[in-house]
Every structure is written in structure tokens, then in C-alpha cells.
Scaffold this active site. Structure first.
Site, PDB file in Angstrom:
ATOM      1  N   LYS A   1      12.058  39.851 -32.508  1.00  0.00           N
ATOM      2  CA  LYS A   1      13.159  38.894 -32.651  1.00  0.00           C
ATOM      3  C   LYS A   1      13.118  38.156 -33.997  1.00  0.00           C
ATOM      4  O   LYS A   1      12.146  37.498 -34.347  1.00  0.00           O
ATOM      5  CB  LYS A   1      13.089  37.895 -31.503  1.00  0.00           C
ATOM      6  CG  LYS A   1      14.261  36.949 -31.400  1.00  0.00           C
ATOM      7  CD  LYS A   1      14.084  36.045 -30.187  1.00  0.00           C
ATOM      8  CE  LYS A   1      14.175  36.813 -28.889  1.00  0.00           C
ATOM      9  NZ  LYS A   1      13.923  35.928 -27.715  1.00  0.00           N
TER      10      LYS A   1
ATOM     11  N   ASP B   1       7.045  38.513 -26.204  1.00  0.00           N
ATOM     12  CA  ASP B   1       8.146  37.986 -27.009  1.00  0.00           C
ATOM     13  C   ASP B   1       7.710  36.685 -27.666  1.00  0.00           C
ATOM     14  O   ASP B   1       7.224  36.676 -28.801  1.00  0.00           O
ATOM     15  CB  ASP B   1       9.386  37.792 -26.148  1.00  0.00           C
ATOM     16  CG  ASP B   1      10.566  37.198 -26.925  1.00  0.00           C
ATOM     17  OD1 ASP B   1      10.475  37.078 -28.167  1.00  0.00           O
ATOM     18  OD2 ASP B   1      11.582  36.846 -26.301  1.00  0.00           O
TER      19      ASP B   1
ATOM     20  N   LYS C   1      17.692  38.203 -16.451  1.00  0.00           N
ATOM     21  CA  LYS C   1      16.859  37.025 -16.608  1.00  0.00           C
ATOM     22  C   LYS C   1      16.236  36.653 -15.259  1.00  0.00           C
ATOM     23  O   LYS C   1      16.910  36.630 -14.216  1.00  0.00           O
ATOM     24  CB  LYS C   1      17.679  35.852 -17.151  1.00  0.00           C
ATOM     25  CG  LYS C   1      18.118  36.033 -18.601  1.00  0.00           C
ATOM     26  CD  LYS C   1      16.939  36.078 -19.551  1.00  0.00           C
ATOM     27  CE  LYS C   1      17.409  36.091 -21.008  1.00  0.00           C
ATOM     28  NZ  LYS C   1      16.256  36.111 -21.944  1.00  0.00           N
TER      29      LYS C   1
ATOM     30  N   GLU D   1       9.432  41.458 -19.593  1.00  0.00           N
ATOM     31  CA  GLU D   1       9.270  40.735 -20.863  1.00  0.00           C
ATOM     32  C   GLU D   1       8.745  39.325 -20.641  1.00  0.00           C
ATOM     33  O   GLU D   1       9.266  38.579 -19.812  1.00  0.00           O
ATOM     34  CB  GLU D   1      10.623  40.693 -21.588  1.00  0.00           C
ATOM     35  CG  GLU D   1      10.565  40.089 -22.969  1.00  0.00           C
ATOM     36  CD  GLU D   1      11.939  40.057 -23.624  1.00  0.00           C
ATOM     37  OE1 GLU D   1      12.057  39.397 -24.672  1.00  0.00           O
ATOM     38  OE2 GLU D   1      12.881  40.668 -23.079  1.00  0.00           O
TER      39      GLU D   1
ATOM     40  N   ASP E   1      13.336  39.770 -17.825  1.00  0.00           N
ATOM     41  CA  ASP E   1      12.764  38.821 -18.777  1.00  0.00           C
ATOM     42  C   ASP E   1      12.597  37.470 -18.096  1.00  0.00           C
ATOM     43  O   ASP E   1      13.579  36.831 -17.721  1.00  0.00           O
ATOM     44  CB  ASP E   1      13.690  38.689 -19.992  1.00  0.00           C
ATOM     45  CG  ASP E   1      13.158  37.733 -21.043  1.00  0.00           C
ATOM     46  OD1 ASP E   1      11.996  37.296 -20.924  1.00  0.00           O
ATOM     47  OD2 ASP E   1      13.907  37.430 -21.999  1.00  0.00           O
TER      48      ASP E   1
END
Length: 355
Positions: free
Chosen positions: A266, A242, A162, A217, A189
Site C-alpha cells: 500500500k 498490511d 471486511k 489480511e 481483511d
């Protein structure tokens, strides 16, 4: 006729062993909701959603209320008409993505259990083991290094880091992960945390350090498709959309603007059937596929693994949402491989449905 006799919804809090920190906020509890569907033949299906307002819009309490509001659209109908049921539920309130996902998953699970088939067969394939990454959240470099080493010991080959906070902090965290697990495949991400210019600066910082991630991402806000396209044009690593993609129309917009190399399917955004439609758009545009998760239990994660096995061709798998759960409600303990089975999604969670 496989008539749906009853629909029950139950909120469940699952404390996390470690806080989950991302650019959109910190979570210490998985605030999930489960839906139970029972048919006239006694088949029972279970669905799950884990709302997170910065992504899914509604709170968990709102999603529970939305499920109850949708009961008349499900009860009394033939579960074999699952596509029409799901479409009606989603059309009734377009913003209720969490409630719709939990209802949809439960209806599809009941339909498959009634026919003694795995959920993956609805999507074209037999259940197969699926290898997932593990996530390192917004922690200090020392914590990131230790987490990466622990991931290596546990058998994880891919780590998702992250980012989306300060560029220097994000670069230090990624470097620490590489030090802790030098052989890992790496993705990053930012969860919408940066401007296009900042995302480019971060990627150039990685290049300066000899770090070549397999994926970057959602580096910019979800509504900035032009900015996402700018990042894609200016950086070397593949870029994934995303939060920018909730629907097939969103996927088409990203494809038309050449804004991403990869689409994240997702379930929390689109549901199972919607994810299959998005995958069709992505494939027509020659884009790669990823599947991600929220903080779901084995119920939601195994449903997603069934989708992966059914449609095939998913290059990036991020289904580690229950790794930090203080208690597992069903399924095998978390690990680098999910082994989906049937009938349905194959998970029978330990939940008190008495309310």
C-alpha cells in the site's frame, strides 16, 4: 535541468455515497490532499494522499502542514534527482507518510511527463490493464449479499470482505457474500481487529462452512508480529501483513519471523519508491505481493496501477478506493479493470488550485 519551480498543496473533501466501515472506524468522506509540482519547462505533476490517522498517523490538516514545511526540500531542485528528493522529504520527518507520498507522486509524475513516458517505466514495465477486487465493508448480511450480487453484475471477480468485528458477525457477512456472488474469489481483511486466538477461531469457522479464502489480511494488531506468525502457523489460508509493514525493515522482520505469506505494498504507508524496495525484500524471502489502497481518487489508484504494471508479479490487487466517491475527479469511472496510461500516471484531476 528540470528545476522544480513551485509546489502547491490543496485539501479536497469527497463525500462517499456509502459509509466505509472497517474495524478501525467509519468514514463518510474521503479527506484527501493533492500536491501540484511544476517544473521550469512547464511540466506539471500531481500527487495524492488520503490520510487516515489509525493507519497513517497524521490527520489531513497535519499532512497539509507537513507538505508546506517540506517545500524547501523540493523547490529549486532537479526533478530528475527524484530519489534524493524523496529520501530527503521522508528523512525530514519519518512519521509524515501521507505528506511524503503526495509530494513523491507529484515529483515522479512531473519527471515522467517531462520525458513523455508512463510512470510504470520507472519501475521496469509498460502500462498494462490491472484487474482489481471490490470491497464489502462492515455491513449487515443482507447488505453484504446485495453488494456481492451488484459486484457480480458489474463484472468483479474478486471480493474483499471486511471483518474484525465479532466472529459470528464476520462469518455471517462472509457467508452472505458467497451467497450473493458464488463464483467470486474471496479475501478477508480484519484490519487488526482480533487477537491471534480469535483470528484462528474465525478461520476455523470459515473452514467449517466450506469457505476457502484466498487471503486473510492483517488479522491482529500491527505491532504483534509474533501474533501474526502464530495465526500463520495455525490456519490454512495465506496470511497477509498490511499495517505491520511500512518499510523494507518491517518486511524483513515479518519475513525473518515467518509471520506472513503475503506483503501488502500500500502506497499510503511507504510511497512508490519504498514499495519497490519492500517488494524486493518480499521476493528475496519468497513472499507473494499484494497492493492495497485507502480512499484515493483515480490519481492515487492509477499511480498504484502503474507500480503494479512496472514491477509485475503482484498476486492480489485491491485498488477500488474511489468506488463510493460521490464525484470522480478524473480518469475513467470505477470498474473491475484499471487501464493506466501515460505520460506520468495519466490522470489530470479536476481540482481548483486557487486555495
Amino acid at each position: 535541468m528540470s528545476r522544480v519551480e513551485s509546489v502547491t498543496v490543496e485539501p479536497v473533501d469527497i463525500p462517499l455515497d456509502d459509509p466505509f466501515r472497517i474495524a478501525l472506524g467509519t468514514q463518510t468522506t474521503a479527506e484527501t490532499l493533492f500536491v501540484r509540482v511544476e517544473t521550469a519547462t512547464g511540466a506539471v505533476g500531481i500527487g495524492e494522499a488520503t490520510p487516515h490517522p489509525p493507519v497513517t498517523g497524521a490527520t489531513r490538516d497535519a499532512a497539509v502542514a507537513q507538505v508546506r514545511d517540506a517545500l524547501s526540500l523540493v523547490e529549486g531542485r532537479d526533478s530528475a534527482n527524484y530519489r534524493a528528493i524523496v529520501d530527503d522529504v521522508r528523512r525530514s520527518s519519518p512519521g509524515m507518510v501521507s505528506a511524503a507520498l503526495a509530494v513523491e507522486m507529484a515529483v515522479l509524475d512531473a519527471h515522467c511527463r517531462e520525458r513523455a513516458i508512463p510512470l510504470s517505466e520507472l519501475f521496469g514495465g509498460r502500462p498494462e490493464p490491472v484487474e482489481t477486487d471490490i470491497t464489502v465493508s462492515l455491513v449487515s448480511p443482507d447488505e453484504a449479499r446485495n453488494d456481492a450480487a451488484a459486484a457480480a453484475d458489474a463484472g468483479y471477480d474478486t471480493i474483499k470482505v471486511k471483518t474484525g468485528d465479532g466472529v459470528a458477525e464476520s462469518l455471517a457477512r462472509v457467508e452472505a457474500v458467497v451467497e450473493g456472488h458464488p463464483d467470486c474469489d474471496l479475501t478477508v481483511d480484519a484490519n487488526q481487529g482480533w487477537s491471534p486466538a480469535t483470528a484462528v477461531r474465525f478461520c476455523r469457522g470459515l473452514d467449517d462452512r466450506g469457505i476457502d479464502p484466498a487471503l486473510v489480511e492483517q488479522p491482529v494488531p500491527a505491532d504483534d508480529v509474533a501474533g501474526l506468525a502464530e495465526v500463520k502457523r495455525r490456519v490454512v489460508p495465506p496470511v497477509a501483513a498490511d499495517e505491520a509493514v511500512f518499510s523494507p525493515g518491517d518486511a524483513l522482520r515479518v519475513a525473518e519471523r515467518e509471520a506472513a505469506d503475503v506483503i501488502n505494498l500500500k502506497l499510503a504507508k511507504s510511497g512508490l519508491l519504498g514499495a519497490r524496495r519492500i517488494a524486493a525484500v518480499a521476493r528475496a524471502a519468497d513472499l507473494d505481493l499484494m497492493i492495497g489502497c485507502m480512499l484515493e481518487s483515480a490519481v492515487g489508484l492509477h499511480a498504484a496501477a502503474h507500480l503494479v504494471a512496472g514491477i509485475g508479479g503482484v498476486s492480489h490487487v485491491d485498488l477500488d478506493g474511489n468506488v463510493s466517491h460521490s464525484r470522480q475527479l478524473g480518469g475513467a469511472d470505477p470498474g473491475p479493470v484499471l487501464d493506466p496510461s501515460g505520460p506520468g500516471h495519466g490522470v489530470d484531476p479536476d481540482i481548483d488550485w486557487s486555495g
